[in-house]
Design an enzyme around this catalytic site. Structure first.
Site, short mmCIF file in Angstrom:
data_model
loop_
_atom_site.label_atom_id
_atom_site.label_comp_id
_atom_site.label_asym_id
_atom_site.label_seq_id
_atom_site.Cartn_x
_atom_site.Cartn_y
_atom_site.Cartn_z
N VAL A 114 34.93 61.79 15.25
CA VAL A 114 34.49 62.59 16.40
C VAL A 114 34.27 61.70 17.61
CG1 VAL A 114 32.65 64.06 17.29
CG2 VAL A 114 33.50 64.42 14.97
N CYS A 115 33.63 60.55 17.40
CA CYS A 115 33.33 59.66 18.52
C CYS A 115 34.60 59.05 19.11
CB CYS A 115 32.38 58.56 18.07
SG CYS A 115 30.76 59.19 17.58
N THR A 116 35.62 58.87 18.30
CA THR A 116 36.90 58.38 18.81
C THR A 116 37.45 59.33 19.86
OG1 THR A 116 37.38 57.20 16.76
CG2 THR A 116 39.26 57.74 18.17
N GLU A 148 35.68 61.44 21.60
CA GLU A 148 34.75 61.48 22.74
C GLU A 148 35.02 60.33 23.70
OE1 GLU A 148 30.78 63.57 20.91
OE2 GLU A 148 31.04 61.42 20.62
N LEU A 149 35.20 59.13 23.18
CA LEU A 149 35.46 57.98 24.06
C LEU A 149 36.77 58.18 24.81
CD1 LEU A 149 34.18 55.17 21.72
CD2 LEU A 149 33.30 55.67 23.98
#
Length: 209
Positions: free
Chosen positions: A44-46, A48-49
């Site tokens: 998920v954070c991939t 987002e960035l």
């Protein structure tokens, strides 16, 4: 530590992918977005960035610097940035803090022992040029953050700092705004000569020219 709205954002010095960050000095006269991730190489954070990187022109238009944070080390960040560029089509052009000692995470209350004491929760802080915290958000692990919403709130904060108005539900830049209740009708006539629509004495809508 719980961060309250209106509080001065804690200052810190920490390593990042773009060298040491002395937070208040780095912000200077800009607005800031500080957002955290549990660890590198999380799906998920991939995404987002990548989303934040694609919004670089929007941050620039709003005089806003963005700063990521993960508790992993710089060597891990480098590999993760390569994955982000490959999978998301955007290179990360903003710094990511390597908060391996959890110094910043602890200052900002990003460690929730009941969730996982080893990693940070996914928090967002909007900080104004006076270094005051203006928004805090914490997301669950399974839901990607909505950065369009973060931009929307940033637009609202910047507008309402300049003018004596507030913004209604689901407002976007260009929509009608609400004349602040502290403004009398006599004051409003000077501030908003274009006129306004009164729904209730406490609810006056105006289109900004």
């Amino acid at each position: 530590m719980t961060i309250q709205l209106g509080q001065t954002a804690p200052d810190f010095v920490q390593e990042s992918t773009q060298g040491p960050i002395h937070f208040h000095s780095w912000l200077g006269s800009s607005w800031g977005i500080l957002f955290s991730h549990p660890k590198d190489f999380t799906p998920v954070c991939t995404t987002e960035l990548g989303a934040v990187a694609r919004l670089a022109p929007e941050w620039a238009k709003r005089n806003t610097k963005v700063l990521g944070l993960s508790v992993d080390e710089l060597k891990d960040h480098a590999g993760w940035e390569a994955d982000i560029a490959e999978t998301q089509g955007s290179s990360v052009d903003f710094p990511i803090l390597a908060d391996a000692d959890r110094k910043v995470a602890t200052l900002y209350g990003m460690i929730h022992p009941e969730a996982d004491p080893k990693v940070t929760v996914r928090s967002v802080f909007i900080i104004d040029p006076d270094k005051k915290v203006r928004l805090t958000l914490t997301y669950p692990p399974s839901a990607g953050r909505n950065f369009d919403e973060i931009l929307r709130v940033l637009d609202s904060l910047q507008l309402t700092d300049r003018q004596k108005v507030t913004t209604p539900a689901d407002w976007h830049l260009g929509d009608d705004v609400i004349i602040a209740p502290s403004v009398s009708n006599e004051q409003a006539q000077k501030l908003f000569p274009q006129g306004w629509k009164t729904l209730k004495p406490y609810l006056r809508l105006v289109k900004l020219s």
